[in-house]
Design a protein around this motif. Structure first.
Motif, PDB file in Angstrom:
ATOM      1  N   SER A 160      54.361  41.627  43.059  1.00  0.00           N
ATOM      2  CA  SER A 160      54.280  40.821  41.843  1.00  0.00           C
ATOM      3  C   SER A 160      55.595  40.966  41.094  1.00  0.00           C
ATOM      4  N   PHE A 161      55.958  39.933  40.345  1.00  0.00           N
ATOM      5  CA  PHE A 161      57.191  40.026  39.562  1.00  0.00           C
ATOM      6  C   PHE A 161      57.025  39.297  38.243  1.00  0.00           C
ATOM      7  N   GLY A 162      57.809  39.708  37.267  1.00  0.00           N
ATOM      8  CA  GLY A 162      57.822  39.154  35.917  1.00  0.00           C
ATOM      9  C   GLY A 162      58.871  39.918  35.152  1.00  0.00           C
ATOM     10  N   GLU A 163      58.434  40.739  34.196  1.00  0.00           N
ATOM     11  CA  GLU A 163      59.367  41.669  33.560  1.00  0.00           C
ATOM     12  C   GLU A 163      59.748  42.785  34.529  1.00  0.00           C
ATOM     13  N   ASN A 164      58.810  43.118  35.422  1.00  0.00           N
ATOM     14  CA  ASN A 164      59.033  44.161  36.423  1.00  0.00           C
ATOM     15  C   ASN A 164      58.538  43.686  37.782  1.00  0.00           C
ATOM     16  N   VAL A 165      59.014  44.359  38.811  1.00  0.00           N
ATOM     17  CA  VAL A 165      58.558  44.097  40.171  1.00  0.00           C
ATOM     18  C   VAL A 165      57.692  45.255  40.633  1.00  0.00           C
ATOM     19  N   ARG A 166      56.564  44.921  41.243  1.00  0.00           N
ATOM     20  CA  ARG A 166      55.673  45.963  41.742  1.00  0.00           C
ATOM     21  C   ARG A 166      55.154  45.573  43.120  1.00  0.00           C
ATOM     22  N   LEU A 167      55.265  46.496  44.066  1.00  0.00           N
ATOM     23  CA  LEU A 167      54.720  46.281  45.404  1.00  0.00           C
ATOM     24  C   LEU A 167      53.222  46.570  45.352  1.00  0.00           C
ATOM     25  N   VAL A 168      52.402  45.548  45.610  1.00  0.00           N
ATOM     26  CA  VAL A 168      50.953  45.706  45.471  1.00  0.00           C
ATOM     27  C   VAL A 168      50.229  45.753  46.813  1.00  0.00           C
ATOM     28  N   HIS A 169      50.934  45.399  47.868  1.00  0.00           N
ATOM     29  CA  HIS A 169      50.360  45.561  49.215  1.00  0.00           C
ATOM     30  C   HIS A 169      51.503  45.906  50.158  1.00  0.00           C
ATOM     31  N   ASP A 170      51.450  47.099  50.713  1.00  0.00           N
ATOM     32  CA  ASP A 170      52.548  47.621  51.522  1.00  0.00           C
ATOM     33  C   ASP A 170      52.501  47.069  52.951  1.00  0.00           C
ATOM     34  N   PHE A 171      53.677  46.997  53.570  1.00  0.00           N
ATOM     35  CA  PHE A 171      53.753  46.539  54.953  1.00  0.00           C
ATOM     36  C   PHE A 171      52.895  47.389  55.891  1.00  0.00           C
ATOM     37  N   ASN A 172      52.804  48.675  55.614  1.00  0.00           N
ATOM     38  CA  ASN A 172      52.102  49.592  56.507  1.00  0.00           C
ATOM     39  C   ASN A 172      50.583  49.482  56.423  1.00  0.00           C
ATOM     40  N   GLU A 173      50.086  48.761  55.425  1.00  0.00           N
ATOM     41  CA  GLU A 173      48.640  48.630  55.241  1.00  0.00           C
ATOM     42  C   GLU A 173      48.152  47.312  55.833  1.00  0.00           C
ATOM     43  N   GLN A 174      47.179  47.391  56.717  1.00  0.00           N
ATOM     44  CA  GLN A 174      46.642  46.174  57.317  1.00  0.00           C
ATOM     45  C   GLN A 174      45.921  45.352  56.258  1.00  0.00           C
ATOM     46  N   PHE A 175      46.200  44.040  56.241  1.00  0.00           N
ATOM     47  CA  PHE A 175      45.580  43.180  55.240  1.00  0.00           C
ATOM     48  C   PHE A 175      44.127  42.914  55.619  1.00  0.00           C
ATOM     49  N   SER A 176      43.221  43.047  54.640  1.00  0.00           N
ATOM     50  CA  SER A 176      41.783  42.886  54.879  1.00  0.00           C
ATOM     51  C   SER A 176      41.140  42.211  53.679  1.00  0.00           C
ATOM     52  N   ASN A 177      39.821  41.981  53.760  1.00  0.00           N
ATOM     53  CA  ASN A 177      39.096  41.424  52.622  1.00  0.00           C
ATOM     54  C   ASN A 177      39.198  42.343  51.408  1.00  0.00           C
ATOM     55  N   HIS A 178      39.180  43.646  51.663  1.00  0.00           N
ATOM     56  CA  HIS A 178      39.314  44.613  50.575  1.00  0.00           C
ATOM     57  C   HIS A 178      40.684  44.474  49.900  1.00  0.00           C
ATOM     58  N   SER A 179      41.716  44.226  50.700  1.00  0.00           N
ATOM     59  CA  SER A 179      43.064  44.025  50.149  1.00  0.00           C
ATOM     60  C   SER A 179      43.087  42.803  49.236  1.00  0.00           C
ATOM     61  N   GLY A 180      42.445  41.724  49.691  1.00  0.00           N
ATOM     62  CA  GLY A 180      42.407  40.508  48.887  1.00  0.00           C
ATOM     63  C   GLY A 180      41.716  40.719  47.554  1.00  0.00           C
ATOM     64  N   ALA A 181      40.596  41.451  47.572  1.00  0.00           N
ATOM     65  CA  ALA A 181      39.867  41.730  46.335  1.00  0.00           C
ATOM     66  C   ALA A 181      40.719  42.555  45.369  1.00  0.00           C
ATOM     67  N   LYS A 182      41.446  43.523  45.893  1.00  0.00           N
ATOM     68  CA  LYS A 182      42.319  44.354  45.055  1.00  0.00           C
ATOM     69  C   LYS A 182      43.413  43.507  44.410  1.00  0.00           C
ATOM     70  N   LEU A 183      43.919  42.524  45.142  1.00  0.00           N
ATOM     71  CA  LEU A 183      44.965  41.666  44.592  1.00  0.00           C
ATOM     72  C   LEU A 183      44.430  40.825  43.441  1.00  0.00           C
ATOM     73  N   LEU A 184      43.208  40.339  43.569  1.00  0.00           N
ATOM     74  CA  LEU A 184      42.608  39.570  42.478  1.00  0.00           C
ATOM     75  C   LEU A 184      42.509  40.413  41.208  1.00  0.00           C
ATOM     76  N   GLN A 185      42.257  41.698  41.379  1.00  0.00           N
ATOM     77  CA  GLN A 185      42.163  42.590  40.233  1.00  0.00           C
ATOM     78  C   GLN A 185      43.539  42.944  39.665  1.00  0.00           C
ATOM     79  N   HIS A 186      44.529  42.982  40.539  1.00  0.00           N
ATOM     80  CA  HIS A 186      45.865  43.409  40.082  1.00  0.00           C
ATOM     81  C   HIS A 186      46.531  42.367  39.196  1.00  0.00           C
ATOM     82  N   PHE A 187      46.521  41.099  39.620  1.00  0.00           N
ATOM     83  CA  PHE A 187      47.284  40.076  38.912  1.00  0.00           C
ATOM     84  C   PHE A 187      46.589  39.694  37.608  1.00  0.00           C
ATOM     85  N   THR A 188      47.287  39.905  36.507  1.00  0.00           N
ATOM     86  CA  THR A 188      46.761  39.567  35.178  1.00  0.00           C
ATOM     87  C   THR A 188      47.439  38.342  34.599  1.00  0.00           C
TER      88      THR A 188
END
Length: 206
Positions: A160-188
């Motif tokens: 995510s980026f704006g005033e700051n950049v933050r890595l919210v899903h790392d390359f080493n982590e396999q993308f899953s339904n759980h990952s998608g749900a976490k992203l919905l919670q992260h982005f405000t």
């Protein structure tokens, strides 16, 4: 493509689902994202985004299949004098030839697997709330992530980026339904500025 042709009833259902998701996401901005109910709701919402973008994900997957060529050799082929594995079909002819026909080895020579690192950067600033941009961002994220998963393209990273950049899903982590749900919670979509984040982006992913 056939799956893009939908009847009127299906189109109405898609629009209704989109409106419900957008309304739900708007209400989340006034709740505590750490409670169990919201986590449950985020998982359900991500499942709905996957349903909403399923056909588009399949279409994108086929388009990317033409662009992202296999980059890693995994299949064995012969015939070589040296290699990684014996071609058992060649062993008997090798012995019968008094060890002259010695091209009896297999090698990995032709790329057959994709192993890319793909980073998606999503604007998390308040400007994304206008004109349904927030909803489109999540739909795009679901479509692209699912298309890359179907293609088995390699590793996916999301920041995510704006005033700051933050890595919210790392390359080493396999993308899953759980990952998608976490992203919905992260982005405000509440960051007040969108700075030139090139330097911070490089630092974050290194």
């Amino acid at each position: 493509m056939e799956y893009l042709h939908t009847d009127v009833k299906e189109e109405v259902n898609v629009e209704k689902l989109r409106e419900e998701l957008e309304s739900q996401l708007t209400s989340w901005s006034h709740t505590d994202n750490d409670n169990d109910l919201t986590e449950e709701a985020a998982a359900e919402a991500w499942n709905q985004y996957e349903v909403l973008t399923s056909n588009l994900s399949q279409e994108l997957c086929e388009q990317l299949r033409l662009i992202l060529e296999p980059s890693q050799a995994t299949k064995l082929k012969g015939d070589y004098r040296t290699g990684k594995r014996l071609n058992m079909r060649k062993v008997i002819p090798y012995i019968a030839s008094q060890f002259r026909k010695d091209k009896i080895w297999l090698r990995r020579t032709k790329p057959s697997k994709r192993q890319y690192q793909i980073m998606l950067a999503i604007d998390d600033s308040s400007s994304m709330v206008d004109n349904h941009s927030k909803q489109l961002a999540f739909e795009s994220l679901a479509m692209i992530s699912n298309a890359l998963t179907l293609l088995e393209a390699g590793e996916l990273g999301i920041c995510s980026f704006g005033e700051n950049v933050r890595l919210v899903h790392d390359f080493n982590e396999q993308f899953s339904n759980h990952s998608g749900a976490k992203l919905l919670q992260h982005f405000t979509f509440e960051q007040k500025k969108t700075k030139n984040c090139t330097g911070m982006f490089k630092k974050e992913i290194e």
